[in-house]
Write a protein that holds these residues in place. Structure first.
Motif, PDB file in Angstrom:
ATOM      1  N   GLN A   1      -1.923  -2.549   9.364  1.00 22.30           N
ATOM      2  CA  GLN A   1      -1.627  -2.504  10.907  1.00 22.30           C
ATOM      3  C   GLN A   1      -1.062  -3.757  11.608  1.00 22.30           C
ATOM      4  O   GLN A   1      -1.659  -5.063  11.210  1.00 22.30           O
ATOM      5  CB  GLN A   1      -3.057  -2.409  11.544  1.00 22.30           C
ATOM      6  N   LEU A   2       0.050  -3.735  12.333  1.00 22.19           N
ATOM      7  CA  LEU A   2       0.921  -4.807  12.904  1.00 22.19           C
ATOM      8  C   LEU A   2       0.371  -4.874  14.153  1.00 22.19           C
ATOM      9  O   LEU A   2      -0.172  -4.177  14.777  1.00 22.19           O
ATOM     10  CB  LEU A   2       2.356  -4.459  12.739  1.00 22.19           C
ATOM     11  N   SER A   3       0.853  -6.137  14.783  1.00 22.55           N
ATOM     12  CA  SER A   3       0.554  -6.342  16.084  1.00 22.55           C
ATOM     13  C   SER A   3       2.021  -6.311  16.726  1.00 22.55           C
ATOM     14  O   SER A   3       2.862  -6.392  16.192  1.00 22.55           O
ATOM     15  CB  SER A   3       0.042  -7.992  16.173  1.00 22.55           C
ATOM     16  N   ALA A   4       1.665  -6.061  18.168  1.00 23.51           N
ATOM     17  CA  ALA A   4       3.109  -5.962  18.769  1.00 23.51           C
ATOM     18  C   ALA A   4       3.834  -7.298  18.785  1.00 23.51           C
ATOM     19  O   ALA A   4       5.129  -7.213  18.638  1.00 23.51           O
ATOM     20  CB  ALA A   4       2.720  -5.805  20.326  1.00 23.51           C
ATOM     21  N   GLU A   5       3.082  -8.439  18.682  1.00 24.04           N
ATOM     22  CA  GLU A   5       3.997  -9.772  18.431  1.00 24.04           C
ATOM     23  C   GLU A   5       4.547  -9.609  17.267  1.00 24.04           C
ATOM     24  O   GLU A   5       5.672 -10.444  17.063  1.00 24.04           O
ATOM     25  CB  GLU A   5       2.718 -10.869  18.829  1.00 24.04           C
TER      26      GLU A   5
ATOM     27  N   THR B   1      -1.290   2.894  17.178  1.00 21.59           N
ATOM     28  CA  THR B   1      -2.033   1.813  16.929  1.00 21.59           C
ATOM     29  C   THR B   1      -1.091   0.824  15.941  1.00 21.59           C
ATOM     30  O   THR B   1      -1.822  -0.192  15.464  1.00 21.59           O
ATOM     31  CB  THR B   1      -3.447   2.083  16.384  1.00 21.59           C
ATOM     32  N   LEU B   2      -0.071   1.200  15.614  1.00 20.66           N
ATOM     33  CA  LEU B   2       0.816   0.371  14.835  1.00 20.66           C
ATOM     34  C   LEU B   2       0.442   0.232  13.552  1.00 20.66           C
ATOM     35  O   LEU B   2       0.935  -0.772  12.712  1.00 20.66           O
ATOM     36  CB  LEU B   2       1.182  -1.084  15.510  1.00 20.66           C
ATOM     37  N   PHE B   3      -0.227   1.181  13.153  1.00 24.10           N
ATOM     38  CA  PHE B   3      -0.201   1.316  11.538  1.00 24.10           C
ATOM     39  C   PHE B   3       1.029   1.780  10.894  1.00 24.10           C
ATOM     40  O   PHE B   3       1.929   2.566  11.549  1.00 24.10           O
ATOM     41  CB  PHE B   3      -1.292   2.509  11.142  1.00 24.10           C
ATOM     42  N   THR B   4       1.466   1.276   9.752  1.00 25.26           N
ATOM     43  CA  THR B   4       2.641   1.364   9.225  1.00 25.26           C
ATOM     44  C   THR B   4       2.568   1.347   7.749  1.00 25.26           C
ATOM     45  O   THR B   4       1.622   1.581   6.988  1.00 25.26           O
ATOM     46  CB  THR B   4       3.783   0.285   9.575  1.00 25.26           C
ATOM     47  N   VAL B   5       3.853   1.529   6.902  1.00 25.11           N
ATOM     48  CA  VAL B   5       4.077   1.615   5.622  1.00 25.11           C
ATOM     49  C   VAL B   5       4.867   0.390   5.098  1.00 25.11           C
ATOM     50  O   VAL B   5       5.635  -0.196   5.729  1.00 25.11           O
ATOM     51  CB  VAL B   5       4.498   2.763   5.164  1.00 25.11           C
TER      52      VAL B   5
ATOM     53  N   ASP C   1       6.648  -5.522   5.055  1.00 27.28           N
ATOM     54  CA  ASP C   1       6.068  -6.026   3.568  1.00 27.28           C
ATOM     55  C   ASP C   1       5.390  -7.271   3.733  1.00 27.28           C
ATOM     56  O   ASP C   1       4.518  -7.600   2.877  1.00 27.28           O
ATOM     57  CB  ASP C   1       7.422  -6.274   2.612  1.00 27.28           C
ATOM     58  N   ALA C   2       5.884  -8.259   4.530  1.00 22.89           N
ATOM     59  CA  ALA C   2       5.456  -9.635   4.504  1.00 22.89           C
ATOM     60  C   ALA C   2       3.836  -9.620   5.107  1.00 22.89           C
ATOM     61  O   ALA C   2       3.190 -10.468   4.917  1.00 22.89           O
ATOM     62  CB  ALA C   2       6.121 -10.594   5.591  1.00 22.89           C
ATOM     63  N   ALA C   3       3.407  -8.398   5.745  1.00 23.87           N
ATOM     64  CA  ALA C   3       2.174  -8.333   6.449  1.00 23.87           C
ATOM     65  C   ALA C   3       1.013  -7.553   5.291  1.00 23.87           C
ATOM     66  O   ALA C   3      -0.429  -7.720   5.447  1.00 23.87           O
ATOM     67  CB  ALA C   3       1.979  -7.269   7.455  1.00 23.87           C
ATOM     68  N   ASP C   4       1.444  -7.169   4.232  1.00 27.84           N
ATOM     69  CA  ASP C   4       0.746  -6.957   3.121  1.00 27.84           C
ATOM     70  C   ASP C   4       1.186  -7.209   1.641  1.00 27.84           C
ATOM     71  O   ASP C   4       1.295  -6.369   0.844  1.00 27.84           O
ATOM     72  CB  ASP C   4       0.543  -5.137   3.170  1.00 27.84           C
ATOM     73  N   PRO C   5       1.440  -8.434   1.440  1.00 26.86           N
ATOM     74  CA  PRO C   5       2.048  -9.006   0.342  1.00 26.86           C
ATOM     75  C   PRO C   5       1.165  -8.732  -0.969  1.00 26.86           C
ATOM     76  O   PRO C   5       1.803  -8.503  -1.922  1.00 26.86           O
ATOM     77  CB  PRO C   5       2.393 -10.343   0.792  1.00 26.86           C
ATOM     78  N   ASP C   6       0.007  -8.863  -0.787  1.00 30.99           N
ATOM     79  CA  ASP C   6      -0.856  -8.756  -2.124  1.00 30.99           C
ATOM     80  C   ASP C   6      -1.319  -7.294  -2.289  1.00 30.99           C
ATOM     81  O   ASP C   6      -2.118  -6.780  -3.034  1.00 30.99           O
ATOM     82  CB  ASP C   6      -2.022  -9.516  -2.003  1.00 30.99           C
ATOM     83  N   GLY C   7      -1.063  -6.166  -0.982  1.00 30.38           N
ATOM     84  CA  GLY C   7      -1.545  -4.903  -1.477  1.00 30.38           C
ATOM     85  C   GLY C   7      -3.038  -4.668  -0.929  1.00 30.38           C
ATOM     86  O   GLY C   7      -3.588  -3.639  -1.381  1.00 30.38           O
TER      87      GLY C   7
ATOM     88  N   ALA D   1      -3.996  -3.893   1.810  1.00 29.67           N
ATOM     89  CA  ALA D   1      -4.074  -2.722   2.832  1.00 29.67           C
ATOM     90  C   ALA D   1      -3.498  -1.417   2.056  1.00 29.67           C
ATOM     91  O   ALA D   1      -3.209  -0.347   2.706  1.00 29.67           O
ATOM     92  CB  ALA D   1      -3.307  -3.094   4.051  1.00 29.67           C
ATOM     93  N   PHE D   2      -3.174  -1.673   0.553  1.00 31.84           N
ATOM     94  CA  PHE D   2      -2.744  -0.497   0.083  1.00 31.84           C
ATOM     95  C   PHE D   2      -1.453   0.123   0.676  1.00 31.84           C
ATOM     96  O   PHE D   2      -1.204   1.447   0.279  1.00 31.84           O
ATOM     97  CB  PHE D   2      -3.854   0.594  -0.135  1.00 31.84           C
ATOM     98  N   GLY D   3      -0.568  -0.926   1.147  1.00 31.95           N
ATOM     99  CA  GLY D   3       0.785  -0.386   1.431  1.00 31.95           C
ATOM    100  C   GLY D   3       0.810   0.164   2.751  1.00 31.95           C
ATOM    101  O   GLY D   3       1.593   0.582   3.291  1.00 31.95           O
ATOM    102  N   TYR D   4      -0.627   0.398   3.672  1.00 30.43           N
ATOM    103  CA  TYR D   4      -0.768   0.691   4.965  1.00 30.43           C
ATOM    104  C   TYR D   4      -1.137  -0.164   6.023  1.00 30.43           C
ATOM    105  O   TYR D   4      -2.458  -0.116   6.584  1.00 30.43           O
ATOM    106  CB  TYR D   4      -1.311   1.940   4.959  1.00 30.43           C
TER     107      TYR D   4
END
Length: 330
Positions: free
Chosen positions: A250-254, A213-217, A237-243, A245-248
């Motif tokens: 979920q990204l998209s394929a795009e 499901t493209l969850f990451t760290v 890192d750019a997908a969770d700049p403020d934390g 998502a607590f560092g985890y």
């Protein structure tokens, strides 16, 4: 028993034996005109046995933790702790482990749960120590009310924390000497792996896949700190700049296609199945053999096998550099 203590015991026994032999010789050669003096009895040698070095009190993350005697009936409700206990030589003292403690093979895996623990089921094993990674509900209070000490070893924040936890497990189980040797060996392997990876003109980018499901760290996590040893840049890192998502996140394929990381590390699945995910087959990492299938559970546990994870990262960087896909630093 601690190795250092064993050497001290032997040294004391040898010393007192020599003193006793010398005193006996003096007494045999003394005459009536030469008064003899009594020799004070030597101090008793430190006790040998499984409880040598106990009671022990350690500072565990700012909280004193005391064990009066060496634990011989340990229940581990943390897969990372289970691996650590066996690594430091306390495996024979572990009588039960949780359902996810699948390594090493000799671990006494049971249906005990570390997420929804049953106090009665745990107490039925008559443990003298329970190790957990966090306190779900009132588990700790409930066990301590029955007289069972509970050691909480939270998720490690970095590799130094992994080594600290192994040292704690060694000290509290009477295996300090073995733990020190294990820590030294792991640290040496980590240093060697990091040094083996070629230096590059530009830092590599990477993506760590937790599931399909493209969850990451991100770099703020324990897993991210390991990649940081190699100065890799995390595209998440750019997908969770403020934390939030607590560092985890979920990204998209795009998002991944646009980021186009140099390396993709798979905590689950394999390179073939990853390439078949929608549009992800377009990634440069897929075409340039930059997709790395990690050993199961290794990257997600903060136990002694984390060094295998470090070595896999080093091997991936080295392999791409040798294939000409990366440009080494001048």
């Amino acid at each position: 028993m601690r190795t250092a203590s064993s050497r001290l015991v032997v040294a004391v026994i040898l010393s007192t034996s020599l003193i006793a032999a010398a005193c006996g010789s003096d007494a045999d050669t003394a005459t009536e005109s030469e008064p003899t003096t009594s020799t004070p009895a030597p101090e008793p040698a430190p006790a040998e046995g499984p409880d040598a070095g106990f009671p022990v009190t350690l500072d565990v993350y700012g909280t004193p933790f005391t064990l009066d005697a060496r634990p011989e009936r340990i229940v581990s409700l943390s897969p990372s702790a289970t691996e650590g206990l066996f690594a430091v030589g306390a495996g024979p003292q572990v009588i039960a482990a949780d359902e996810y403690s699948n390594f090493p093979a000799e671990a006494p895996t049971t249906d005990l749960s570390g997420f929804t623990p049953n106090v009665e089921a745990i107490v039925a094993y008559d443990p003298d120590l329970v190790v957990v990674s966090y306190d779900p509900g009132d588990l700790v209070a409930s066990l301590e009310a029955t007289g069972v000490p509970v050691l909480i070893l939270d998720a490690a924040v970095d590799l130094a924390d992994v080594m600290r936890q192994l040292t704690i497990l060694g000290d509290l189980t009477g295996n300090a000497g073995t733990a020190a040797e294990v820590v030294a060996s792991l640290e040496a392997r980590i240093d060697e792996a990091v040094a083996s990876a070629p230096e590059l003109d530009e830092p590599l980018t990477y993506f760590h896949l937790l599931d399909e499901t493209l969850f990451t760290v991100t770099s703020t996590t324990f897993i991210g700190s390991v990649y940081g040893l190699f100065r890799l840049e995390n595209v998440a890192d750019a997908a969770d700049p403020d934390g939030e998502a607590f560092g985890y996140p979920q990204l998209s394929a795009e998002y991944l296609v646009e980021a186009d990381p140099d390396l993709v590390f798979l905590a689950s699945g394999d390179a073939a199945s990853f390439a078949e995910l929608p549009v992800l087959g377009e990634l440069r990492a897929v075409s340039e053999d930059g997709v790395v299938t990690l050993a199961p559970d290794v990257s997600s546990r903060w136990g002694p096998r984390i060094v295998d994870f470090v070595e896999q990262i080093a091997e991936a960087i080295t392999r791409l550099a040798a294939a000409g896909a990366l440009v080494p630093a001048a």
